[in-house]
Design an enzyme around this catalytic site. Structure first.
Site: not given
Ligand code: M6R
Length: 612
Positions: A2, A27, A76, A102-103, A485, A489, A492, A508, A607
């Site tokens: 949020c 957020r 969120w 927020n929290g 990674e 990508k 997501e 395996h 994010k």
């Molecule tokens: O803010 P942070 O680097 O701690 O966040 C960690 C993950 O939430 C973040 O890297 C997430 O996996 C990304 N959306 C990937 O693109």
């Protein structure tokens, strides 16, 4: 999760609040709301389910709400589905207390039951409404004023929060506090602002106060006063923000993600420059000396998501260069597995936001065991940065797209530099090798630039595979870490199911999933493992896979096996992740936009993940 904002001044508050919220949509974006007040008139609350544009339409861009004092929220969902009732601001029955949060309030059910016994009823499923009514309860019971009611509530609430509150009886003020959720405050001229993050108020002020855990702030027109939970005044100095407003905007690119991909050469250079001076890695600003580095006999790296993938690359690089045992953990696992840390361990936490709940908890676990902690963080003044013993900042600047690109690349650079310095301090590399590695690292930004220039080929490939339903990413060693990674990508932002596999592990079990047309992406940057990778790719091809290969210039016989090959410039094998990840970022991006998806704000994500 949020985003929250607040404004008090002489201007119409609602358009300023909406503008601030638009910078915080990363957020959370399932609903939004505003509370605005005109002088000492009634506080007006407007909420809308869905993206911020719904709220904008409902309030005529904010012009429909009169008043120069207000708070706002973009949500969120955690407790209660996305809906207008559950959207913030929340209010007590007579609007004595109006609040955005927020929290997560962990003991909200217990508090709610108590309040019900005291005659309160609830219109939403949120933990935030409980906080609002708890403050209302103490405010009316003890009649000690807003700060006292907040302080009493803070003593009862377990969990994390950043709160901005308006009290009906205090028309000229906004009250705020936080615990483990971010909040910044800015004052400029006759106005005061608060927000979850700097970009929301950068347009109005560069002078920012960081409010610490359990502190309370009282904002008036052009003023802010801070005090402790015991109502002791606190003196604070503002920090000057040096980011330009432009860098928080899209700068002409269609999406933040592609803008941030293009920024990588610059931010990687900035990060190298921040740590390398006169041919030496200088970690003194983080309070790290060579002697300290020599005292460690093992390293633990802890992070989430892409930051965890940086940890996996760093593990390969650090173990190989510095010959020290390195273990990498996912933060949500580390925090609950009672990790065994010897006193001579170094725990490294990697986080772009510096607010990720699991990473923050992992840091606290490490600190509770008395070991040295080092945070690699992008957001200055974030919780992880403040709590770690040592901090190295990445110079990625504000990253807005939910899918990380430039923060990942700058974290890699810090991982390499700490590894090189550790290797040198431990006598594992001599001055010559040390200098050679640093010289090679300086070439990385220009090489990234060259890979980005080749983006049309990836765009073409993405268009060809836009209907792909699944993909496999395979690699060995550092190439396996890059595969992790690349796969994330793709998942997501383009919603294509994919898996990353250590290439030697495929046979395996997982190879049974390969059939005619299955997309397999092989990463082949490690020359020592090249022949073995070619064999693993051939095994997939003979079962019908369509093969994409990413390899170094010069390895042209990759085309004998792969159906489509992308070349990256040659570099030291320890640094190839910085180059090979670029085509994978581009592939995820182009697949997403080819499919017409919201690439900067993928579904179900936020994010900054400040909940468990
Ligand atoms: O803010 P942070 O680097 O701690 O966040 C960690 C993950 O939430 C973040 O890297 C997430 O996996 C990304 N959306 C990937 O693109």
């Amino acid at each position: 999760m949020c985003g929250i904002v607040g404004y008090i001044g002489n201007e119409l508050a609602a358009p300023i609040l909406l503008d601030g919220l638009s910078k915080l949509e990363y957020r959370g974006y399932d609903s939004a709301g505003l509370a605005v007040r005109d002088g000492d008139k009634t506080i007006e609350i407007v909420k809308a389910k869905g993206r911020l544009k719904e709220l904008k339409e409902k309030t005529d861009g904010g012009m429909a709400l009169k008043g120069s004092c207000g708070i706002g929220h973009t949500r969120w969902a955690t407790h209660g589905e996305p809906s207008t009732e559950n959207a913030h601001p929340h209010h007590s029955d007579d609007n004595a207390v109006v609040l955005v949060h927020n929290g997560i309030i962990e003991n909200y059910q217990f508090l709610r039951d108590k309040l019900v016994k005291n005659g309160y009823s609830f219109y939403s499923q949120t933990d935030t409404e409980v906080a609002t009514k708890l403050i209302d309860y103490y405010y009316k019971k003890y009649k000690g004023g807003p700060v006292e009611a907040m302080a009493r509530s803070m003593m009862r609430i377990r969990g994390s929060y950043a709160l901005a509150i308006m009290f009906k009886d205090y028309p000229g003020e906004i009250f705020a506090t936080r615990r483990d959720s971010p909040m910044i405050i800015g004052v400029e001229g006759d106005a005061a602002y608060l927000a979850s993050d700097v970009p929301a108020i950068l347009k109005y002020t560069r002078s920012v106060y960081y409010i610490d855990n359990m502190e309370i702030a009282r904002l008036g027109k052009g003023t802010v006063r801070f005090c402790t939970v015991d109502q002791e005044p606190i003196e604070k100095q503002p920090v000057q923000i040096t980011w330009d407003a432009e860098s928080a905007e899209r700068a002409g690119f269609e999406h933040f993600m592609i803008k941030e991909i293009h920024e990588q050469p610059r931010v990687v250079t900035d990060t190298i420059n921040s740590l390398v001076r006169e041919g030496r890695v200088d970690l003194s600003e983080a309070g790290i000396s060579e002697e300290m580095l020599r005292s460690f006999s093992q390293v633990h790296i802890v992070a989430c998501g892409s930051a965890y993938h940086v940890g996996v690359v760093t593990q390969y690089v650090m173990e190989d260069l510095a010959r020290i045992p390195v273990r990498v953990d996912i933060a949500s696992e580390f925090r609950y597995r009672r990790p065994l840390l010897t006193p001579d361990s170094l725990v490294i936490i990697i986080s772009q936001s510096g607010e990720t709940a699991d990473s923050l908890a992992a840091l606290r676990e490490a600190k509770s065991q008395g070991v040295q902690t080092l945070a690699i963080v992008n957001v200055v003044g974030s919780s992880i940065a403040r709590e770690a013993d040592h901090v190295i900042y990445t110079y990625a600047g504000p990253e807005i797209a939910v899918a990380t690109t430039k923060a990942y690349s700058t974290q890699l650079i810090v991982g390499y530099l700490v590894s090189i310095e550790l290797a040198h301090a431990r006598g594992q590399i001599d001055d010559g090798e040390y200098g050679r590695l640093l010289t090679e690292l300086r070439t990385i930004p220009e090489k990234i630039e060259r890979v980005i220039e080749d983006k049309e080929r990836i765009q073409w490939f993405a268009a060809k595979f836009s209907n792909a339903r699944e993909a496999f990413f395979i690699g060995r060693g550092i190439d396996y870490a890059i595969s992790l990674e690349g796969s994330l990508k793709m998942k997501e932002i383009s919603y294509v199911h994919s898996e990353a596999y250590a290439a030697g592990e495929l046979k395996h079990g997982t190879i049974s999933l390969i059939e005619n047309g299955t997309l397999v992406i092989g990463i082949l940057t490690q020359e020592a493992l090249y022949e073995k990778m070619i064999s693993n790719m051939a095994e997939c091809k003979s079962r019908g896979a369509y093969l994409m290969g990413i390899t170094n210039y010069g390895n042209y016989n990759t085309e004998d096996t792969a159906d489509f090959t992308v070349y990256i410039p040659k570099t030291d094998p320890h640094f190839t992740a910085s180059l090979a990840v670029i085509p994978l970022q581009l592939l995820g991006y182009y697949l997403s936009i080819t499919k017409g998806l919201d690439v900067d704000k993928p579904r179900n994500l936020a994010k900054s993940v400040t909940v468990e």
